[in-house]
Design a protein around this motif. Structure first.
Motif, PDB file in Angstrom:
ATOM      1  N   ARG A   1       0.820  -1.203   0.000  1.00  0.00           N
ATOM      2  CA  ARG A   1       0.000   0.000   0.000  1.00  0.00           C
ATOM      3  C   ARG A   1       0.860   1.261   0.000  1.00  0.00           C
ATOM      4  O   ARG A   1       0.383   2.343  -0.331  1.00  0.00           O
ATOM      5  N   ASN A   2       2.134   1.137   0.386  1.00  0.00           N
ATOM      6  CA  ASN A   2       3.046   2.279   0.293  1.00  0.00           C
ATOM      7  C   ASN A   2       3.505   2.540  -1.142  1.00  0.00           C
ATOM      8  O   ASN A   2       4.114   3.570  -1.418  1.00  0.00           O
ATOM      9  N   GLY A   3       3.228   1.587  -2.041  1.00  0.00           N
ATOM     10  CA  GLY A   3       3.594   1.739  -3.440  1.00  0.00           C
ATOM     11  C   GLY A   3       2.363   1.802  -4.312  1.00  0.00           C
ATOM     12  O   GLY A   3       1.433   2.571  -4.050  1.00  0.00           O
ATOM     13  N   ALA A   4       2.310   0.940  -5.330  1.00  0.00           N
ATOM     14  CA  ALA A   4       1.211   0.986  -6.304  1.00  0.00           C
ATOM     15  C   ALA A   4      -0.026   0.228  -5.847  1.00  0.00           C
ATOM     16  O   ALA A   4      -1.083   0.359  -6.453  1.00  0.00           O
ATOM     17  N   ASP A   5       0.087  -0.603  -4.799  1.00  0.00           N
ATOM     18  CA  ASP A   5      -1.070  -1.337  -4.258  1.00  0.00           C
ATOM     19  C   ASP A   5      -1.746  -2.151  -5.363  1.00  0.00           C
ATOM     20  O   ASP A   5      -2.963  -2.102  -5.563  1.00  0.00           O
ATOM     21  N   MET A   6      -0.953  -2.940  -6.070  1.00  0.00           N
ATOM     22  CA  MET A   6      -1.423  -3.732  -7.205  1.00  0.00           C
ATOM     23  C   MET A   6      -2.544  -4.685  -6.809  1.00  0.00           C
ATOM     24  O   MET A   6      -2.517  -5.273  -5.729  1.00  0.00           O
ATOM     25  N   LYS A   7      -3.516  -4.851  -7.695  1.00  0.00           N
ATOM     26  CA  LYS A   7      -4.608  -5.792  -7.452  1.00  0.00           C
ATOM     27  C   LYS A   7      -4.724  -6.765  -8.626  1.00  0.00           C
ATOM     28  O   LYS A   7      -4.127  -6.552  -9.705  1.00  0.00           O
ATOM     29  N   GLN A   8      -5.500  -7.820  -8.440  1.00  0.00           N
ATOM     30  CA  GLN A   8      -5.725  -8.784  -9.500  1.00  0.00           C
ATOM     31  C   GLN A   8      -6.309  -8.095 -10.727  1.00  0.00           C
ATOM     32  O   GLN A   8      -7.188  -7.243 -10.617  1.00  0.00           O
ATOM     33  N   GLY A   9      -5.803  -8.477 -11.894  1.00  0.00           N
ATOM     34  CA  GLY A   9      -6.310  -7.934 -13.146  1.00  0.00           C
ATOM     35  C   GLY A   9      -5.662  -6.654 -13.613  1.00  0.00           C
ATOM     36  O   GLY A   9      -5.901  -6.213 -14.750  1.00  0.00           O
TER      37      GLY A   9
ATOM     38  N   TYR B   1       6.031 -10.778  -9.291  1.00  0.00           N
ATOM     39  CA  TYR B   1       4.967 -10.302  -8.402  1.00  0.00           C
ATOM     40  C   TYR B   1       3.675 -10.039  -9.164  1.00  0.00           C
ATOM     41  O   TYR B   1       2.580 -10.321  -8.673  1.00  0.00           O
ATOM     42  N   ALA B   2       3.795  -9.502 -10.380  1.00  0.00           N
ATOM     43  CA  ALA B   2       2.596  -9.284 -11.185  1.00  0.00           C
ATOM     44  C   ALA B   2       1.906 -10.605 -11.478  1.00  0.00           C
ATOM     45  O   ALA B   2       0.685 -10.752 -11.283  1.00  0.00           O
ATOM     46  N   LEU B   3       2.667 -11.591 -11.915  1.00  0.00           N
ATOM     47  CA  LEU B   3       2.085 -12.895 -12.227  1.00  0.00           C
ATOM     48  C   LEU B   3       1.548 -13.586 -10.978  1.00  0.00           C
ATOM     49  O   LEU B   3       0.451 -14.163 -10.991  1.00  0.00           O
ATOM     50  N   ASN B   4       2.305 -13.527  -9.896  1.00  0.00           N
ATOM     51  CA  ASN B   4       1.903 -14.187  -8.650  1.00  0.00           C
ATOM     52  C   ASN B   4       0.648 -13.549  -8.055  1.00  0.00           C
ATOM     53  O   ASN B   4      -0.139 -14.224  -7.381  1.00  0.00           O
ATOM     54  N   GLY B   5       0.446 -12.240  -8.316  1.00  0.00           N
ATOM     55  CA  GLY B   5      -0.680 -11.518  -7.752  1.00  0.00           C
ATOM     56  C   GLY B   5      -1.872 -11.383  -8.675  1.00  0.00           C
ATOM     57  O   GLY B   5      -2.793 -10.614  -8.387  1.00  0.00           O
ATOM     58  N   GLY B   6      -1.880 -12.113  -9.790  1.00  0.00           N
ATOM     59  CA  GLY B   6      -3.019 -12.090 -10.682  1.00  0.00           C
ATOM     60  C   GLY B   6      -3.096 -10.885 -11.587  1.00  0.00           C
ATOM     61  O   GLY B   6      -4.149 -10.616 -12.186  1.00  0.00           O
TER      62      GLY B   6
END
Length: 447
Positions: free
Chosen positions: A219-227, A246-251
């Motif tokens: 949450r201190n960065g881009a707070d990436m979500k699935q999709g 991390y992108a692949l692992n996080g959907g």
């Protein structure tokens, strides 16, 4: 190697790490250094022509005094990061200025202000000694270290330790770093070594893995979500290869930007489907040294949409800096995020602010990671969800060549350095887990 270090090494190699606490400590050790007397050696040369092989030395240095809350670690392996390259070419300024500033903090901190700087911000190894007040870590424990050095005597860092007023990067803004046989760290830098990895594999994720975790996931960065569509520059490099994972692992859906067919293939081996070879496709974001080319931004954006089925990136994972930043701001979707750390192609960024302000985009600055973020990133390594991207390993004596390779972008993934470890392949304690993940662990080896 000193007799004392030889005894310590033999205990570790024999699987008797717990014995090191009772073995005598050496008075000195070998460390990779830059010298204060050399800071002008590359004056007037362009950055590209500055050669780390000429400025990095392998010296015998005294073992530093151990203070409260600190630990001395026998370093089995380390790795090269861009901050070691910057240190070796004395850019953007000589690191001795950091050491002098730190040395003014306290009597104990004066240890760091030396005419030599032992560099390196990664390690895997074995705890040798701990200072007063250290309770969690004991001699003999096998560890890795993250590179955040903090004092936490003021209030600013207590929600996020990266905001501590005395926050520093160990081995870059402090002395006695990890490219050495012994390193001095704060005890709150230590984390358990992933048991299924070799010493050199365990040493290489630290800085870049934690940085990518904060920059992209936290949450201190881009707070990436699935999709999320995530544009990742340098996606096969030391930092980008972890962002891709991390992108692949996080959907999420990574769009990987690389500079050669070999690097494109590496991204595909990690599992990425969308890859842009910007050299092959001839992107030139600058017409000359002072003028960017918005038509190239537009061509680049169209290529991204072609790959993603018409979608612009929700997140742009930025670290090249000057060369790519204008394109990054343009490419992000309306309301999207450009999250940036480092600037390996230059610190002075230029972009067209109309694309930022009128499209409600955000630029987030991200720098390394706090202890919690580093711990979570290391936990994912230990569980086999994220894997080291080690491609090649050098000896401690050849650290200059290793740094040169990174400086000239001749590497893939991460470049490791053996310190006390006499050869590659040592230090694995969990063969079952290793066997399960071996193809992923070795994705970058020999590339």
């Amino acid at each position: 190697m000193a007799n004392e270090l030889s005894e310590i090494l033999q205990a570790v190699l024999a699987g008797e790490s717990e014995a090191v606490g009772s073995l005598p400590m050496p008075e000195s050790y070998r460390g990779v250094t830059v010298h204060a007397e050399d800071v002008e050696m590359f004056a007037d040369l362009p950055s590209r022509d500055k050669d780390p092989r000429k400025s990095l030395h392998l010296d015998d240095v005294p073992v530093p005094e151990l203070g409260p809350g600190e630990a001395l670690v026998a370093v089995m392996a380390s790795a090269i990061n861009y901050n070691t390259v910057w240190t070796s070419i004395f850019e953007p300024l000589p690191t001795f200025k950091f050491l002098q500033r730190y040395g003014r903090l306290s009597e104990l901190a004066k240890r760091h202000d030396q005419p030599y700087h032992v560099v390196g911000s990664d390690l895997s190894g074995v705890v040798l000694r701990t200072g007063p007040g250290v309770h969690r870590w004991k001699p003999g424990q096998e560890v890795v270290a993250h590179c955040l050095d903090v004092e936490l005597e003021g209030p600013d860092g207590h929600n996020d330790t990266m905001l501590d007023t005395e926050q520093r990067i160990w081995g870059f803004e402090t002395n006695f770093g990890g490219l050495a046989e012994i390193a001095l760290v704060k005890a709150n830098q230590l984390m358990p070594k992933p048991a299924h990895l070799t010493w050199e594999e365990a040493a290489c994720p630290g800085l870049v893995n934690s940085t990518a975790y904060r920059q992209l996931v936290s949450r201190n960065g881009a707070d990436m979500k699935q999709g999320d569509v995530v544009l990742i520059w340098g996606a096969s490099g030391g930092l980008g290869s972890y962002a891709t994972q991390y992108a692949l692992n996080g959907g999420a859906i990574p769009v990987c930007v690389v500079s050669s067919p070999e690097k494109a293939e590496l991204c595909r081996r990690l599992g990425a489907e969308h890859v842009i070879d910007r050299t092959a496709e001839g992107y030139r974001f600058w017409k000359d040294e002072t003028t960017q080319d918005p038509k190239e931004w537009q061509r680049f954006g169209a290529r991204i949409r072609e790959l993603t089925g018409g979608e612009d990136p929700d997140i742009v994972f930025e670290h090249p800096g000057r060369e790519t930043f204008g394109a990054s701001v343009y490419a992000a979707r309306k309301g999207g995020t450009i999250v940036t750390c480092a600037s390996t192609s230059g610190y002075l960024h230029q972009f067209d602010n109309r694309y930022l302000w009128m499209n409600l985009k955000r630029i987030i600055g991200s720098h390394f990671a706090n202890y919690r973020e580093s711990w979570e990133a290391n936990r994912l390594i230990a569980k086999g969800h994220i894997h080291p991207t080690l491609s090649k390993t050098y000896s401690l004596a050849d650290t200059g060549q290793a740094a040169y390779d990174v400086h000239r972008n001749l590497h893939q993934g991460k470049v490791g350095v053996l310190c006390l470890a006499p050869e590659e392949g040592l230090g694995v304690r969990d063969e079952e887990t290793r066997a399960k993940h071996l193809p992923a662990i070795e994705t970058f080896r020999g590339v």
